[in-house]
Scaffold this active site. Structure first.
Site, short mmCIF file in Angstrom:
data_model
loop_
_atom_site.label_atom_id
_atom_site.label_comp_id
_atom_site.label_asym_id
_atom_site.label_seq_id
_atom_site.Cartn_x
_atom_site.Cartn_y
_atom_site.Cartn_z
N HIS A 196 30.89 -4.83 -0.87
CA HIS A 196 30.48 -3.47 -1.22
C HIS A 196 30.23 -3.43 -2.73
O HIS A 196 30.81 -4.20 -3.49
CB HIS A 196 31.58 -2.47 -0.88
CG HIS A 196 31.87 -2.34 0.57
ND1 HIS A 196 30.96 -1.84 1.47
CD2 HIS A 196 32.99 -2.64 1.30
CE1 HIS A 196 31.49 -1.84 2.68
NE2 HIS A 196 32.72 -2.32 2.60
N CYS A 247 29.09 -5.71 4.82
CA CYS A 247 30.43 -5.72 5.42
C CYS A 247 30.34 -5.58 6.94
O CYS A 247 29.88 -6.49 7.61
CB CYS A 247 31.32 -4.64 4.79
SG CYS A 247 33.10 -4.94 5.06
#
Length: 484
Positions: A422, A334
């Site tokens: 994630h 991310c």
């Protein structure tokens, strides 16, 4: 029926895990129980099945309770972006920003949303086990409080106080908390738990009796330190609880270094790696540690641009570039992935001034565009034929500028990998295959143990261990019978 509130004498006193254990014990007794935290301040979050965002701790507590996580369980999530500004997630969706000066004066609308969520849960379940935030004795924050004693007063909740003996001064903390509360709040204190005790608790007995004599609060028990349990935390204090810098390391271990950004988020992404036998995971700000590791992880960040600036000031950006030149593995997740890209565009001023163009580390042929709309989604895909799932929480939209090998939703160029997902490393086959490849690439002899517990099974075992400890050392029945 209604609920109880588990409050703590401080942050990291153990409220989250006590609530997790209570939820599992209540479930064992056949109670339809749900967790609730009116306001959570954390950059460790999770996406629910309905696309809403809540704190990882409440997601874990819902798992312990055996219920589907929803935004009602954590209606207000504050995600610190700077020391003076937090991004508000209200009922699982973006809800603006909260400046430090507004913390005690601008929260009425948040309180209304939180209490409405509590009422929703109380109307549809037998029991609501609430978790407070920080300490209930922060009298400077009493005005507008809706997550500690303010919640307890509004919903007439008995309060169980948790004190952490591991950091020292637990008796003073328990008494000091009681002393700072006014009479109305003291009347709601039903008793206390001493948490994280090591040794023979008989030596505590005189002190606990004195606390009870002075305050009228009974002791519900002394919960021992439970080794080998490191479940989803919400505080920055809890990042890397499974590893402390300076601990002895088996030289045959696969060494994984995780950069501790100032605004690190979703650090739980590396928990699954740390659970693998023979994998040594260390969260660090030391460039030498980053250089020496077999694998370097750039995790998520709530403030990608400012953490990228910090990465350069710290000297770790130079380490990342050097590792790439040397063919040594780096993976960004991310925000960490976005830092590895060529440029970051911020047309609407999500993190910088509107129209800014920020130079990334340039190791992946990708351009990042900070969109005004936040992406919250569960994602699924494959890598080398392995089914992988994850979740997305970001404003950045990544576009490949040239051909590169795909890696989940992201790209892979030589030793540098990037993904916006994630949770991908929570998938056992994917994690073990990727780590085994990284080990071979590093010349490490480490290989995964095929008979080892998987990540989800390990988490479930930890929840059971916590619940067993609570039942063995705390008067759980007395606590659950407080619910009226």
């Amino acid at each position: 029926m209604t609920g109880i509130l588990v409050a703590g004498t401080s942050s990291d006193a153990g409220k989250s895990l006590v609530v997790t254990a209570l939820c599992r014990v209540a479930r064992r007794r056949g109670v339809d129980v749900v967790p609730f935290k009116a306001q959570n301040m954390s950059n460790n979050s999770m996406v629910c099945a309905d696309g809403s965002e809540i704190g990882r701790a409440q997601y874990l507590q819902a798992t312990a309770a055996g219920v589907t996580p929803t935004s009602a369980m954590n209606p207000v999530l504050l995600k610190p972006g700077t020391d003076r500004r937090s991004f508000v997630v209200l009922r699982g969706k973006p809800g603006g920003v909260l400046e430090a000066g507004e913390y005690t004066t601008g929260r009425r609308y948040l309180a209304e949303a939180a209490w409405a969520a509590y009422d929703e849960l109380a109307a549809s379940h037998d029991m609501v086990i609430c978790e407070g935030a920080g300490s209930p004795a922060e009298i400077n924050l009493r005005r507008g409080d809706y997550t500690n004693m303010g919640l307890a007063r509004a919903k007439n909740l008995p309060v169980v106080l948790v004190g952490d003996i591991d950091r020292g001064g637990v008796l003073a903390s328990l008494f000091g908390t009681w002393a700072l509360l006014d009479d109305d709040d003291r009347a709601l204190l039903a008793g206390y738990i001493v948490n994280k005790f090591r040794g023979d608790d008989a030596i505590l007995a005189p002190g606990l009796e004195e606390i009870t004599d002075r305050t009228g609060m009974p002791s519900f028990g002394v919960l021992p330190w439970v080794p080998g349990v490191w479940l989803d935390g919400e505080d920055a204090l809890e990042v890397g609880r499974w590893r402390h810098e300076g601990d002895a390391v088996d030289p045959s271990s696969l060494r994984v270094a995780v950069v501790r950004f100032p605004r690190i988020s979703n650090a739980t992404d590396v928990d699954a790696m740390a659970g693998e036998t023979g994998v040594d995971v260390q969260v660090t700000t030391n460039p030498d540690t980053c250089q020496a590791a077999d694998v370097l992880v750039l995790p998520g960040s709530r403030s990608t641009v400012s953490d990228l600036e910090w990465l350069r000031r710290s000297g770790i950006a130079d380490v990342v570039a050097r590792r790439a030149e040397q063919g040594r593995t780096v993976v960004g997740i991310c925000g960490g992935y976005q830092m590895l890209c060529r440029t970051i565009l911020d047309p609407d001023g999500q993190e910088t001034t509107p129209g800014s163009v920020v130079e990334g580390l340039g190791l992946l042929p990708v351009e990042v565009d900070f969109a005004a709309t936040k992406t919250l989604a569960l994602s699924h895909g494959t890598w080398r034929g392995i089914e992988v799932g994850g979740y997305e929480i970001h404003h950045g939209v990544c576009r490949s500028l040239e051909d590169a090998e795909a890696f989940l939703d992201g790209v892979h160029v030589g030793p540098v990998w990037g993904t916006m997902w994630h949770g991908a490393f929570e998938h056992d086959e994917f994690r073990r295959t990727w780590l085994a490849d990284a080990a071979r690439h590093a010349g490490s002899s480490w290989r995964p143990h095929s008979d080892e517990l998987g990540y989800q099974a390990r988490r479930e075992a930890m929840i059971e261990t916590l619940a067993d400890a609570l039942e063995a050392h705390v008067d759980v029945d007395r606590i659950l019978h407080l619910v009226r």
